[in-house]
Design an enzyme around this catalytic site. Structure first.
Site, PDB file in Angstrom:
ATOM      1  N   GLU A 194      52.031 -10.931  51.772  1.00 18.56           N
ATOM      2  CA  GLU A 194      51.226 -11.521  50.690  1.00 18.56           C
ATOM      3  C   GLU A 194      52.131 -11.934  49.522  1.00 18.56           C
ATOM      4  O   GLU A 194      51.909 -11.539  48.367  1.00 18.56           O
ATOM      5  CB  GLU A 194      50.089 -10.574  50.258  1.00 18.56           C
ATOM      6  CG  GLU A 194      49.117 -10.321  51.389  1.00 18.56           C
ATOM      7  CD  GLU A 194      47.763  -9.718  50.982  1.00 18.56           C
ATOM      8  OE1 GLU A 194      47.601  -9.285  49.833  1.00 18.56           O
ATOM      9  OE2 GLU A 194      46.855  -9.716  51.835  1.00 18.56           O
ATOM     10  N   GLU A 316      46.352  -8.928  59.122  1.00 19.71           N
ATOM     11  CA  GLU A 316      45.371  -8.086  58.416  1.00 19.71           C
ATOM     12  C   GLU A 316      44.002  -8.724  58.584  1.00 19.71           C
ATOM     13  O   GLU A 316      43.823  -9.905  58.250  1.00 19.71           O
ATOM     14  CB  GLU A 316      45.699  -7.965  56.919  1.00 19.71           C
ATOM     15  CG  GLU A 316      46.917  -7.121  56.642  1.00 19.71           C
ATOM     16  CD  GLU A 316      47.157  -6.858  55.164  1.00 19.71           C
ATOM     17  OE1 GLU A 316      46.191  -6.863  54.376  1.00 19.71           O
ATOM     18  OE2 GLU A 316      48.336  -6.652  54.819  1.00 19.71           O
TER      19      GLU A 316
HETATM   20  O1  AHR Z   1      45.034  -3.621  53.735  1.00 21.68           O
HETATM   21  C1  AHR Z   1      44.963  -3.360  52.367  1.00 21.68           C
HETATM   22  C2  AHR Z   1      45.710  -4.382  51.538  1.00 21.68           C
HETATM   23  O2  AHR Z   1      45.113  -5.632  51.680  1.00 21.68           O
HETATM   24  C3  AHR Z   1      47.139  -4.631  51.911  1.00 21.68           C
HETATM   25  O3  AHR Z   1      48.001  -3.717  51.330  1.00 21.68           O
HETATM   26  C4  AHR Z   1      47.394  -6.004  51.385  1.00 21.68           C
HETATM   27  O4  AHR Z   1      48.362  -6.706  52.119  1.00 21.68           O
HETATM   28  C5  AHR Z   1      46.021  -6.660  51.430  1.00 21.68           C
HETATM   29  O5  AHR Z   1      45.711  -7.279  50.242  1.00 21.68           O
END
Ligand code: AHR
Length: 511
Positions: A194, A316
């Site tokens: 991110e 994710e």
């Molecule tokens: O999964 C939780 C968080 O969500 C992670 O640390 C981040 O990469 C995303 O914003």
């Protein structure tokens, strides 16, 4: 491949009663082309809440039964899932993680503050050696997230050397000093996480330049081959993907994408267990929207990489609700039948795009967001999402089969979406597996499955359902949502006919 889902009236399918719908699925068993990348069934473990500490790692001196510090109940449950790949140490945590804090004698390891997740003390007792040993125990491929946001090029380069160098190099000597003679294998390396947000708040142009520098010095030691993954976009940020593909598409083996089924980033995200029908339908629709998002990112990738060299890594995904009331563990949420549907629908979609989607990692494996497992001290419970992953694992490495679907639509905010979701694959032994979900909370589905010329003699299956879509498992009642034998399937000369109850997920094996 053509996929149809049209409203009952349009397709002329008959509604047998107020509580029954009919659907038809055509599976082209002889037209499979793409192998479902097993890494689509990947997991993610971050230093966040009690995912690592308490959830996976309790330390060797814990009264909780453990193997070298890893709790046995969790280890055993995770082994059942045949996890193909495990991402670590973050998430946002990764861009503030300095790996050298987490090696060597535990009493000498630096105690730091986990600034991203509640300012708790991170004692670094779970570090590189502990992660790679965990992967060996689980027979899973490690996926390391490197620190671009606050770390140096040298730091990342040395981490790769520490893990993979077999020779007489400084970092290999350090690893040996810490008790590990042989290098580990490291394939998947995330160059930041991110980077548009918690990973450094960069522009895609600036990140692309950093990607060049960081990735250049991550060397391939002694035959170790790296699969380097650029820190990709969040859901609808197509510009980010476009810029990365244009600037560094020829230097990455993968680019990531994050997509959460979440109401928004400000204010309440809603309760994990208390929701009404509208909120349930909204969740299904928002989850299904990932198909359009994935398609749009793939279209950009196709433009810059027409020969499909770069993978889309959805590293994710999953549901994000409010933290469980009363819990002090960051991002700890319950997990209901609704979450099981999000897993089932998402995995069916990822299977379909396996040609470009090379990996996905649900967030996260234990005690965080849409977890497989919840723990509380010595107690452990498997979530409905865990059961979906267990039912779906048959697709890993099998050939995806094209499908056509005719079924009812459901509606959320004037948007229609299919009431049924389906995926099918053929494994190396020639067995066909079908996973399908009837998300309709009220109507059962009578489904005809047309397999063309494929001959089947027998069908067996598993069903996951519950009395209500907000049902969930607790430590006291761990089997409220649990898999059972599916009996409502009939094979005849005319084909395969099944009846799937309302709000149910079914996995079938056709012999
Ligand atoms: O999964 C939780 C968080 O969500 C992670 O640390 C981040 O990469 C995303 O914003």
């Amino acid at each position: 491949m053509k996929k149809l889902f049209l409203a009952t009236l349009l397709m002329g399918s008959v509604t047998l009663s107020a509580q029954t719908s009919t659907s038809k699925i055509t599976i082209h068993a002889d037209q499979g082309k793409n192998v479902i990348n097993k890494e689509i069934y990947g997991q993610f473990a971050e230093h966040l809440g009690t995912c690592i500490y308490g959830g996976i790692w309790v330390g060797e001196n814990s009264p909780i039964p453990n193997t070298k510090g890893y709790r046995n109940d969790v280890l055993n449950a995770l082994k059942q899932l045949h996890i193909p790949v495990l991402r670590w140490p973050g998430g946002c945590f990764a861009d503030e993680y300095h790996w050298m804090d987490g090696i060597g004698p535990k009493e000498k390891r630096a105690k730091i503050v986990n600034n991203n997740w509640g300012g708790v003390v991170e004692d670094n007792s779970f570090g590189t050696n502990e992660f790679f040993n965990l992967c060996e125990l689980l027979e899973t491929e490690p996926y390391l997230s490197g620190n671009v946001g606050s770390g140096s090029v040298e730091e990342m380069a040395k981490w790769v050397e520490y893990i993979t160098s077999a020779g007489d190099s400084p970092m290999a000597r350090l690893r040996r000093q810490n008790g590990r003679e042989k290098p580990w294998k490291l394939k998947y390396l995330g160059v930041g996480n991110e980077s548009w947000g918690c990973g450094g708040n960069m522009t895609p142009e600036y990140y692309s330049d950093l990607y060049r520098r960081y990735s250049t010095y991550c060397r391939e030691y002694d035959g170790n081959k790296l699969f380097k993954i650029g820190s990709g976009a969040s859901d609808y940020d197509y510009k980010w993907t476009e810029t990365l593909m244009k600037n560094v598409g020829d230097r990455m083996q993968g680019v990531s994408l994050h997509y959460y089924t979440v109401k928004g980033w400000n204010g309440s995200k809603g309760s994990a267990t208390k929701f009404n029908k509208d909120e349930y339908l909204w969740t299904m629709d928002k989850c299904l929207e990932i198909e359009d998002v994935v398609k749009k990112h793939i279209a950009i990738m196709d433009k810059y990489d027409p020969t499909n060299k770069v993978g889309l890594m959805v590293d994710e995904w999953g549901t994000w609700w409010d933290q469980e009331p009363g819990s002090t563990s960051a991002l700890y949420q319950q997990n209901s039948m609704r979450d099981a549907f999000v897993a089932a629908l998402s995995l069916n979609i990822f299977n379909k795009y396996t040609e470009r989607v090379k990996m996905t990692n649900i967030a996260q494996v234990v005690n965080v967001l849409q977890a497989m497992i919840l723990t509380d001290g010595p107690k452990m419970v498997l979530t409905p999402t865990y059961h979906v992953f267990e039912m779906y694992k048959v697709h890993m490495g099998a050939t995806n089969l094209p499908i056509e679907l005719q079924c009812d639509s459901l509606v959320s905010n004037n948007k229609k979406f299919a009431a049924v979701s389906v995926s099918a694959s053929k494994d190396a032994k020639g067995l066909i597996h079908v996973t399908l979900a009837n998300v309709d909370p009220d109507k059962e589905q009578k489904i005809e499955i047309d397999l063309g010329n494929a001959k089947i003699a027998k069908v067996s299956g598993t069903i996951l359902t519950a009395k209500t879509v907000d049902a969930y498992n607790t430590f006291e009642n761990p089997n409220v949502v649990a898999p059972a034998v599916f009996k409502d399937a009939k094979v005849s000369k005319k084909g395969l006919f099944i009846t799937v109850p309302a709000k149910a997920i079914v996995s079938l094996e056709l012999l």
